[in-house]
Design an enzyme around this catalytic site. Sequence first.
Site, PDB file in Angstrom:
ATOM      1  N   LYS A   1      16.052  47.536  19.174  1.00 12.08           N
ATOM      2  CA  LYS A   1      16.285  47.691  20.621  1.00 12.08           C
ATOM      3  C   LYS A   1      17.232  48.870  20.895  1.00 12.08           C
ATOM      4  O   LYS A   1      16.961  49.706  21.755  1.00 12.08           O
ATOM      5  CB  LYS A   1      16.842  46.386  21.208  1.00 12.08           C
ATOM      6  CG  LYS A   1      15.883  45.206  21.102  1.00 12.08           C
ATOM      7  CD  LYS A   1      16.412  43.974  21.808  1.00 12.08           C
ATOM      8  CE  LYS A   1      17.612  43.367  21.123  1.00 12.08           C
ATOM      9  NZ  LYS A   1      17.321  42.844  19.766  1.00 12.08           N
ATOM     10  N   THR A   2      18.338  48.917  20.164  1.00 13.45           N
ATOM     11  CA  THR A   2      19.288  50.013  20.354  1.00 13.45           C
ATOM     12  C   THR A   2      18.688  51.342  19.900  1.00 13.45           C
ATOM     13  O   THR A   2      18.942  52.390  20.512  1.00 13.45           O
ATOM     14  CB  THR A   2      20.596  49.727  19.589  1.00 13.45           C
ATOM     15  OG1 THR A   2      21.113  48.457  20.020  1.00 13.45           O
ATOM     16  CG2 THR A   2      21.634  50.801  19.851  1.00 13.45           C
TER      17      THR A   2
ATOM     18  N   ARG B   1      17.140  46.045  10.085  1.00 11.91           N
ATOM     19  CA  ARG B   1      18.596  46.104   9.891  1.00 11.91           C
ATOM     20  C   ARG B   1      18.991  45.479   8.570  1.00 11.91           C
ATOM     21  O   ARG B   1      19.849  45.996   7.845  1.00 11.91           O
ATOM     22  CB  ARG B   1      19.309  45.409  11.054  1.00 11.91           C
ATOM     23  CG  ARG B   1      20.845  45.457  10.926  1.00 11.91           C
ATOM     24  CD  ARG B   1      21.510  44.730  12.077  1.00 11.91           C
ATOM     25  NE  ARG B   1      21.263  45.422  13.339  1.00 11.91           N
ATOM     26  CZ  ARG B   1      21.405  44.854  14.527  1.00 11.91           C
ATOM     27  NH1 ARG B   1      21.767  43.577  14.610  1.00 11.91           N
ATOM     28  NH2 ARG B   1      21.189  45.548  15.627  1.00 11.91           N
TER      29      ARG B   1
ATOM     30  N   THR C   1      18.811  39.578  23.418  1.00  9.65           N
ATOM     31  CA  THR C   1      18.239  38.673  22.423  1.00  9.65           C
ATOM     32  C   THR C   1      17.838  37.358  23.080  1.00  9.65           C
ATOM     33  O   THR C   1      17.227  36.511  22.432  1.00  9.65           O
ATOM     34  CB  THR C   1      19.268  38.387  21.304  1.00  9.65           C
ATOM     35  OG1 THR C   1      20.491  37.933  21.900  1.00  9.65           O
ATOM     36  CG2 THR C   1      19.550  39.646  20.502  1.00  9.65           C
TER      37      THR C   1
ATOM     38  N   ASP D   1      23.590  46.891  26.418  1.00 13.53           N
ATOM     39  CA  ASP D   1      23.218  45.965  25.346  1.00 13.53           C
ATOM     40  C   ASP D   1      23.666  44.554  25.732  1.00 13.53           C
ATOM     41  O   ASP D   1      24.649  44.389  26.452  1.00 13.53           O
ATOM     42  CB  ASP D   1      23.888  46.410  24.048  1.00 13.53           C
ATOM     43  CG  ASP D   1      23.245  45.768  22.820  1.00 13.53           C
ATOM     44  OD1 ASP D   1      22.158  45.173  22.962  1.00 13.53           O
ATOM     45  OD2 ASP D   1      23.825  45.871  21.725  1.00 13.53           O
TER      46      ASP D   1
END
Length: 321
Positions: free
Chosen positions: A54-55, A207, A148, A99
């Site tokens: 997402k980031t 990640r 999330t 975020d």
Amino acid sequence: MPKEHDSSLRPRRMDEMVGQRDVIERLKIAIDAAQGRGEPLGHILFDGPPGLGKTTFATVIPTEMGTTVEMANGAGLKAPKDLLPYLTNLSEGAVLFIDEIHRIPKPVEEYLYTAMEDFRIDIILGEGVSARTLNYELRPFTLIGATTRAGMLSAPLRDRFQIREHLGWYNHAELCEIVRRNSVKLKVPIDDGSAQVIASRSRSTPRLANNRLLWLRDYSQSKAKGKVDAKIAVAALDMIGIDELGLDKQDRGYLDTLMRVFVGGPAGLEAIAHTMNVSSDTLEDEVEPFLLRSELIVRTRRGRMATQKGFEHMKVTPPSP
């Protein structure tokens, strides 16, 4: 050209991204159309589990648009005054990335409504009968929100995003490609076998794959004179308790407690948490989601139960019916 920092593993352009191809294709169309009209890109909401990009999307999109990005976190925007500097400092067509946007409080959320729709904000000066409202025009911008927990967003805020994308899990081949690409950035001489080991133990999450790769780099430099192969990759991940399914020590501790103490269940979450001496919130938010997705446990009305697959993975004989 400045040398890329070792720890910067994020892609810089969409063409460098691996996976999420359907999302990328839709965003490319939206970006191309917005640039053709000379307008800012429509507001975008990304939702999905942590670690899926997402980031990364929020940093890549401004690059594709040739504009700047301001980054904020929903938890840090406690009052409208905290949001003001971000909105008023945006240049035309710039991106504001928030975020964990589901964590912004209601007053801040309501402040965003007019900013998103009309590119203006109402600033109240003074108090009581002498108070007056100042209408401040904002430069047109794009808001990118990441969450999330999309279900925690209010409907009025959610509906103000013209583009909404859900990021899904990555497959094994995509994770292998991510590991191979990032190994080049980190100058780790990795082979296909090592990439396969890391990918299989990364829970379909880039990640985690990057974290495993960074640990493998440290392990190989310290224990194997910088050499990396599948055997060394397995030894490195075994050392930090990551097994072939990607389970860590706490995951296996949960399964062990459920199978050994509660004979496979059904068992209540609180009972498991107290037995393990771990917070029930930790188990519910961090441990159970992957165990459920991997079909190692099931949640029933009577409690948690281990599945046949779970018993097989833990090499435990299931109780006789």
